[in-house]
Design an enzyme around this catalytic site. Structure first.
Site, mmCIF file in Angstrom:
data_model
loop_
_atom_site.group_PDB
_atom_site.id
_atom_site.type_symbol
_atom_site.label_atom_id
_atom_site.label_comp_id
_atom_site.label_asym_id
_atom_site.label_seq_id
_atom_site.Cartn_x
_atom_site.Cartn_y
_atom_site.Cartn_z
ATOM 1 N N ARG A 149 0.827 -1.210 0.000
ATOM 2 C CA ARG A 149 0.000 0.000 0.000
ATOM 3 C C ARG A 149 0.859 1.256 0.000
ATOM 4 N NH1 ARG A 149 -0.703 4.647 2.895
ATOM 5 N NH2 ARG A 149 -0.400 3.471 4.839
ATOM 6 N N ASP A 150 1.547 1.516 1.089
ATOM 7 C CA ASP A 150 2.332 2.737 1.193
ATOM 8 C C ASP A 150 3.514 2.708 0.246
ATOM 9 O OD1 ASP A 150 3.002 5.217 2.136
ATOM 10 O OD2 ASP A 150 3.841 4.530 4.030
ATOM 11 N N HIS A 205 10.069 7.259 7.967
ATOM 12 C CA HIS A 205 10.591 7.406 6.611
ATOM 13 C C HIS A 205 12.072 7.760 6.710
ATOM 14 C CE1 HIS A 205 6.825 7.642 3.947
ATOM 15 N NE2 HIS A 205 6.429 7.215 5.133
ATOM 16 N N CYS A 211 4.930 9.552 -0.246
ATOM 17 C CA CYS A 211 3.587 10.079 -0.032
ATOM 18 C C CYS A 211 3.237 10.953 -1.221
ATOM 19 C CB CYS A 211 3.492 10.883 1.265
ATOM 20 S SG CYS A 211 1.864 11.629 1.530
ATOM 21 N N HIS A 256 6.113 4.672 12.533
ATOM 22 C CA HIS A 256 6.143 4.610 11.076
ATOM 23 C C HIS A 256 7.167 5.638 10.597
ATOM 24 C CE1 HIS A 256 3.853 3.993 7.151
ATOM 25 N NE2 HIS A 256 4.666 5.003 6.854
ATOM 26 N N ASN A 263 10.018 4.499 2.884
ATOM 27 C CA ASN A 263 9.836 4.045 4.251
ATOM 28 C C ASN A 263 11.076 3.339 4.781
ATOM 29 O OD1 ASN A 263 6.679 4.151 4.957
ATOM 30 N ND2 ASN A 263 6.909 3.630 2.794
#
Length: 312
Positions: free
Chosen positions: A28-29, A223, A254, A221, A263
């Site tokens: 997803r990300d 980055h 993003c 989370h 990430n």
């Protein structure tokens, strides 16, 4: 190929957690920020390989409107190919009630909402104000829980915002507490643009503790924009955090914050955890092979140092 038998030397630190949960966000990300659309079959293969590598949770996709994230327009088709009744959750991101409707129709059992700690990013990412976003998410969380679906909450811009600058820990705590009060079982604190540092991480986690929110309700989370993601993860470990989001091969970014790069790479996190003697259940060799395969599908080398070291 570096001859390490695929594992670092282990020195156990008794002050650190014995085990952690890795929340894999690559499908997803990781893929939402790709300039080219990844074929459905490749996405299915990616998700299945990540599960086979032992990752306990694999976030599969997002039920966002295709106009906003066209790379994930095939969300329903992807979810239809997954074993949603198995032991491994395949969460999906839902931006609003319509996204929840689509997720419920697809039979998912875990969803996530994505909020902002800052006013500007709420406007740019959610087309909302800071306060209005909570009113938007409340019926999503309530309806999901009534349907027996678990809800996770992401909170973005927890360390810094490209438009507003530094974000006060108290602001992050206030926003996070509102999401947890709605009924989210876990709050993932996002360093969306990767500006956090180790001490900043400790300060933020401590601020939640002072507000009565323990580390058992938090995930991190990170980055890696400035190369600090792994150091920040270690700092969070030392504060008792046991759930970490990571993306296989370091994929991600993003689409609404161009300064957000990849990430924290799952392989880099796993290598560090192995060296610390912290269990996680992931087969590093299989995971690195999966990321190397995906890098080939995307036509570029993996950003992960561990993937490059183990597969070159």
């Amino acid at each position: 190929m570096i001859e390490t038998n695929g594992l670092p030397t282990t020195y156990r630190d008794p002050d650190l957690p014995e085990s952690v949960t890795i929340y894999e966000v690559g499908p997803r990300d990781g893929l939402q920020n790709e300039s080219a659309t990844v074929p459905l079959e490749t996405k299915v293969g990616f998700v299945e390989r990540l599960g086979a590598a032992g990752l306990p949770i694999v976030e599969a996709t997002s039920f966002v409107h295709p106009r906003w994230v066209p790379q994930l327009a095939d969300a329903a088709d992807l979810v239809a190919r997954l074993d949603l009744g198995g032991a491994r959750p395949y969460p999906v991101l839902v931006p609003n009630e319509r996204g929840l409707d689509r997720a419920l129709e697809a039979g998912v059992t875990h969803v996530a909402v994505f909020a902002s700690a800052t006013e500007t990013f709420a406007a740019r990412n959610l087309n909302s104000t800071y306060d209005a976003q909570f009113a938007m998410f409340e019926p999503v969380v309530t309806r999901a829980r009534e349907a027996g679906v678990q809800v996770r909450a992401y909170l973005s811009m927890c360390f810094g915002d490209p438009w507003e600058g530094a974000v006060a820990p108290q602001r992050v705590v206030e926003a996070g507490a509102r999401l947890l009060a709605m009924g989210a079982y876990e709050l993932s604190l996002g360093d969306t643009i990767g500006v956090g540092t180790a001490q900043h991480t400790r300060v933020l986690i401590d601020a939640f503790g002072e507000a009565g929110i323990g580390t058992d309700r938090l995930a991190m989370h990170f980055h890696d924009t400035y190369g600090q993601a792994l150091a920040n993860a270690y700092a969070a470990l030392r504060r008792g955090i046991t759930t970490f989001d990571a993306s296989a091969g370091g994929l991600g970014g993003c689409p609404y914050a161009r300064s957000a790069t990849g990430n924290l790479a799952t392989e880099d996190l796993v290598w560090m955890l192995d060296g610390l003697g912290i269990s996680h259940g992931v087969d590093l060799e299989a995971l690195a092979a999966t990321s190397a395969w995906m890098a080939g599908e995307l036509g570029r080398p993996s950003p992960s140092a561990v993937v490059r070291a183990l597969t070159s």
